[in-house]
Structures are given as C-alpha cells and as structure tokens.
Design an enzyme around this catalytic site. Structure first.
Site, PDB file in Angstrom:
ATOM      1  N   LYS A  44     -12.640   4.470   4.430  1.00  0.00           N
ATOM      2  CA  LYS A  44     -12.599   5.101   5.748  1.00  0.00           C
ATOM      3  C   LYS A  44     -13.457   4.327   6.769  1.00  0.00           C
ATOM      4  CE  LYS A  44      -9.468   7.993   5.095  1.00  0.00           C
ATOM      5  NZ  LYS A  44      -8.406   8.022   6.170  1.00  0.00           N
TER       6      LYS A  44
HETATM    7  C1  LIG Z   1     -11.527   9.156  -1.464  1.00  0.00           C
HETATM    8  C2  LIG Z   1     -10.357   9.004  -0.562  1.00  0.00           C
HETATM    9  N1  LIG Z   1      -9.392   8.541  -1.206  1.00  0.00           N
HETATM   10  C3  LIG Z   1      -8.228   8.283  -0.406  1.00  0.00           C
HETATM   11  C4  LIG Z   1      -8.019   8.652   0.838  1.00  0.00           C
HETATM   12  C5  LIG Z   1      -6.614   8.192   1.651  1.00  0.00           C
HETATM   13  O1  LIG Z   1      -6.677   7.455   2.444  1.00  0.00           O
HETATM   14  P1  LIG Z   1      -5.711   7.602   3.902  1.00  0.00           P
HETATM   15  O2  LIG Z   1      -6.093   8.796   4.368  1.00  0.00           O
HETATM   16  O3  LIG Z   1      -6.034   6.250   4.677  1.00  0.00           O
HETATM   17  O4  LIG Z   1      -4.659   7.847   3.347  1.00  0.00           O
HETATM   18  C6  LIG Z   1      -9.345   9.025   1.508  1.00  0.00           C
HETATM   19  C7  LIG Z   1      -9.210   9.493   2.965  1.00  0.00           C
HETATM   20  O5  LIG Z   1     -10.004  10.238   3.347  1.00  0.00           O
HETATM   21  C8  LIG Z   1     -10.338   9.162   0.743  1.00  0.00           C
HETATM   22  O6  LIG Z   1     -11.430   9.814   1.389  1.00  0.00           O
END
Ligand SMILES: Cc1ncc(COP(=O)(O)O)c(C=O)c1O
Length: 462
Positions: A44
């Site tokens: 992020k």
């Molecule tokens: C631990 C974790 N995995 C996956 C994601 C998913 O990513 P995206 O929001 O880019 O789809 C996030 C997003 O906050 C996350 O914090």
C-alpha cells in the site's frame, strides 16, 4: 553516496524471490513479490505515495492539511508515513476486524484512529467508509484519500509494480496472481503486464471463498483486506472503481483454512513471514502452477508482513480457537467431547413470539444470526450475534420487558463464547468457567459446528 533523499523514494523496487519448498513437485517456477519490504511494510505504500502526490498536485491537500482514510490498516500506514514526512495530520477509520497490531501501528505513526464495527451494512453511518467521508467533510483542510475510488491507486501499480515485474523476469512472466481488495494492485499491475506482453500474461484473482468478486454470496470470512463482503442488510452493493473486473481472466477461490495455513507454511518452510492475504495468493498460485510447466513463470504478490498478525494468523492458539488448527494429539480436545447439534437459528428481526416457538423444545440455546436462513450452508462465527433460550424469553414476557411482536434482537443474550474443535478440552472448560457460561459454540474452520456444555467437557477431560 548510495542514499535516498527521502523515505518516500525508497518505496517500490521490492525483491522477487523463488518459492522452493511449498511448491513441492511443481515444475512451473513460482516467484513471490515481497511487498512487505516496502518502508511502510506493505504494497500500500505505492498507492499512498501516489495518492498524496496527486492530491498535492491538484491542490486538494495543502500544507497543514489532514489526510483522512478508511483503511484496514496498510493504506493508513503508508499514508501516515508520507504524512509524517510532509507535516500532515492523519485520521483513519479502521474496521474492528483489523488486527490489534495494525491499529497500534497507525497510532505509533501519530495518527488518530477511529475503530468502526465490521458487521454493519454499507449505508450505516458507522461503516468505515461513511465514517471516513463524514470526518473528511467536517474537518477543515481535510482530504479523503478514498483508495476505493481514487484513480491514483491503480495507476501507482501500472507505473511501478507492473514494470518492475516485467523487468525482473526479463519479460518471461506468464501468470500474475494477486488478491483483490480495492483492486488497485491487480488492476494496475495486470493492465500493465497485459499491455506490455501483447495480452500473453494471464491475470488470476485470489479470492476468499465467500467473496462476491468471484461469485460468492458475500458472507463473512477471516482473511483481512481482500475480497468483498456484503452485509445482508446492504441496500446497494457498490464495487470500488479502483477495481476493473475485466483485467481478471479467472479467479481461484480459497477457503480460509487453506489461506491461513498456507501463510503459516510460508513462514515455516520458506522463511517468508507474510499475512493472511499472502496465504490466499500463494495458495491460488500453487493451484495455478499445478496446471503449468517449466516454460511458464508465475508471479504472486505478497502484500504485507506476518508481523501484522502475530496475534492472529501466526498464533497457534488463535488458529485453534477459531477451528483452523486440529488438535495437537497429546491432550483430550473439544472434538473428543459430546458436541450437540445446533438447533434452528432465528434472525434479529424475527419476533419474540417466533423465537419462542423455535426455542421451545430445542435442546440448548437458539442462536440469533445475521444470515438469511439457508439450511444448505454453515453459519460463520461472525454471523452469530446472540443466543436465546425459551426460559429467557418467557421471563422477559412475564416481567413485561418484552412483547410477543417485538424483534428478538434486543432480548437476546450476548453470543455464547466460542471454542475451536481442536482446542484442549481443559482449556475450553476453564474459559467457560471464567466467563460463567454453561455452553459454548464449537467452531470448525470459522463456522458453527455445534454446541458443547461444561459437563460434556468435564467428561472429556476425564
Ligand atoms: C494485506 C493486504 N492484502 C491485500 C490488499 C489488497 O490490495 P488492493 O487494495 O490493491 O486490491 C491489501 C489492501 O489494503 C492489504 O492490506
């Protein structure tokens, strides 16, 4: 000197590391993109820097301003890191499903944190998104990052994550596997890789089994930050515009147990300490690789570190409490006790009269659950919001505190304690005694498996 002018310049450029042991006999190479190596600890950081840069450029965020966001934690950490550098105040709304570590982390960066209930419909004023929007509207100089609907989020991955993977694999990548939360990662990275490869790269979404992204019914699940949950009382289910569904060629849907135990295996077998959503992604990547050969190359994205989940995914007691780890064999477990079948459920809006009719003659307490009544699927632990017994309801009617046509929810006792089927029976008994409860809900894989009483546990302990 080999130095960075600012921490922000150190975001990205994360390593791509081959998985060697969890892959077993698979012949297709699987490489993990270690996004937890980013300075704020997750994928992020990329979106956080890009969103703040874009807001500054557009004049939406000015010196002395306040950054507001609804976040499951990682976006908040990325934003807080950049904000600390640039002198912005931060206020974050975070769901109570997020780990205690993530909440503490945001506070450590100096952010103000508002914890919001997870189990409310999208339109509820206490919903994370509504809370963030309200705080932003009421705070002078505030800017709502809104990662769900901010084009700078997917664009960050189109500009950095995608090109890095292409360069690191010398253009040999054939499959990208990633989870979908806001969808920013998979959208930006996937669109870039498809474009640069002339459509040769296949994009696979890794989704929790119940998530609606891959066609699930939207009931709750345990893995954090990915997938899409829909509260039964949600009026209009909105998907984030940061997610472009056509980018995903297909989904692998992964049950919680497989996600969580894969994250545990990554730490123990590969030395990669990653979070639950990384477990989902790697479990999906292993399924994808099983159908491929040595000329293919799978890249799987590991979004954050297991340090965020030392009290959850990486804690055996937590896994066992929610029914994700089996008994360790040495001592009698809850599974060795007599477990009673769960009786019929009632919904919070059912009347006291109806709940009384249901509870009358049931062997134990009747659970009040938020789910639409569907006998064909198990009830997830977070869907249980209370318990009622015929005696409790009769007493409430007799004392005049309840009427037959009242909704039952306010007259239900709090939900029973939960114990995992693999937990030691002695520990479960001690927990019941401590909470002065006669019975507990037994969980298997995070779902309601049955009810166990103190005397059954005592018999099992022997
Ligand atoms: C631990 C974790 N995995 C996956 C994601 C998913 O990513 P995206 O929001 O880019 O789809 C996030 C997003 O906050 C996350 O914090």
């Amino acid at each position: 000197m080999d130095v960075y002018a600012s921490l922000v310049d150190a975001v990205g450029g994360t390593p791509l590391v081959r998985l060697n042991r969890v892959t077993g006999a698979l012949t297709a190479p699987v490489y993990a993109k270690l996004e937890y190596v980013n300075p704020g600890g997750s994928v992020k950081d990329r979106a956080a820097v890009a969103m703040i840069d874009a807001a500054e450029e557009a004049g939406l965020l000015r010196p002395g301003g306040t950054v507001v966001e609804g976040t499951s934690g990682n976006t908040g950490a990325g934003l807080a890191m950049v904000a600390a550098q640039r002198g912005y105040r931060c206020v974050f709304a975070i769901p109570d499903k997020s780990s205690a570590e993530k909440i503490a982390l945001l506070r450590a960066y100096g952010a103000e944190v508002v914890v919001c209930p997870s189990g409310v419909p999208r339109e509820h004023p206490d919903h994370v998104h509504e809370t963030a929007a309200r705080i932003a509207a009421e705070t002078p100089g505030a800017w709502h990052a809104d990662q769900y609907d901010n084009p700078a989020n997917p664009l960050a991955h189109y500009r950095s994550t995608g090109p890095e993977i292409w360069r690191q694999t010398a253009g040999r990548v054939t499959h990208l596997v990633a989870g979908v939360g806001t969808g920013g990662t998979i959208t930006g990275t996937g669109e870039y890789l498809k474009e640069v490869s002339g459509g040769r790269v296949t994009v696979v979404g890794a989704d929790p089994e119940a998530s609606v992204y891959s066609g699930g019914d939207g009931r709750p699940y345990f893995v954090e930050s990915i997938g899409h949950f829909v509260h039964p009382e949600t009026v209009e289910d909105l998907w984030p515009s940061s997610y472009h569904p056509p980018v995903v060629d297909r989904f692998e849907t992964i049950p919680d147990r497989e996600s969580l135990l894969t994250a545990r295996r990554l730490a123990r077998e590969e030395g990669l300490l990653a979070g639950g959503s990384a477990g989902t992604a790697v479990a999906a990547a292993l399924r994808v690789a099983a159908g491929l050969g040595p000329d293919d190359l799978v890249v799987v994205l590991l979004p954050d570190s297991g340090r965020n989940y030392l009290s959850k995914v990486h804690d055996d007691d937590w896994l066992r409490r929610w029914g994700f780890l089996d008994a360790d064999g040495a001592l009698p477990s809850v599974g060795d006790a007599r477990i009673a079948a769960v009786g019929p459920h009632v919904r919070p809006t059912d009347t006291v009269e109806r709940a009384l009719a249901t509870a009358h003659g049931a062997a134990g307490p009747v659970l009040v659950t938020t789910v639409a009544l569907r006998p064909d699927r198990p009830v997830m632990a977070p869907e249980v919001i209370g318990a009622v017994s015929a005696e409790r309801l009769r007493a409430a009617i007799a004392s005049g505190t309840a009427r037959g046509d009242d909704p039952v929810a306010p007259h239900a006792a709090p939900a029973l304690p939960v114990v995992g089927r693999g937990e030691s029976a002695a520990a479960a008994l001690a927990a019941l005694e401590e909470q002065a409860a006669e019975a507990a809900v037994v969980l298997l894989d995070g779902t309601v498996h049955g009810l166990v009483g103190r005397s059954a546990l005592r018999t099992a302990v022997g």
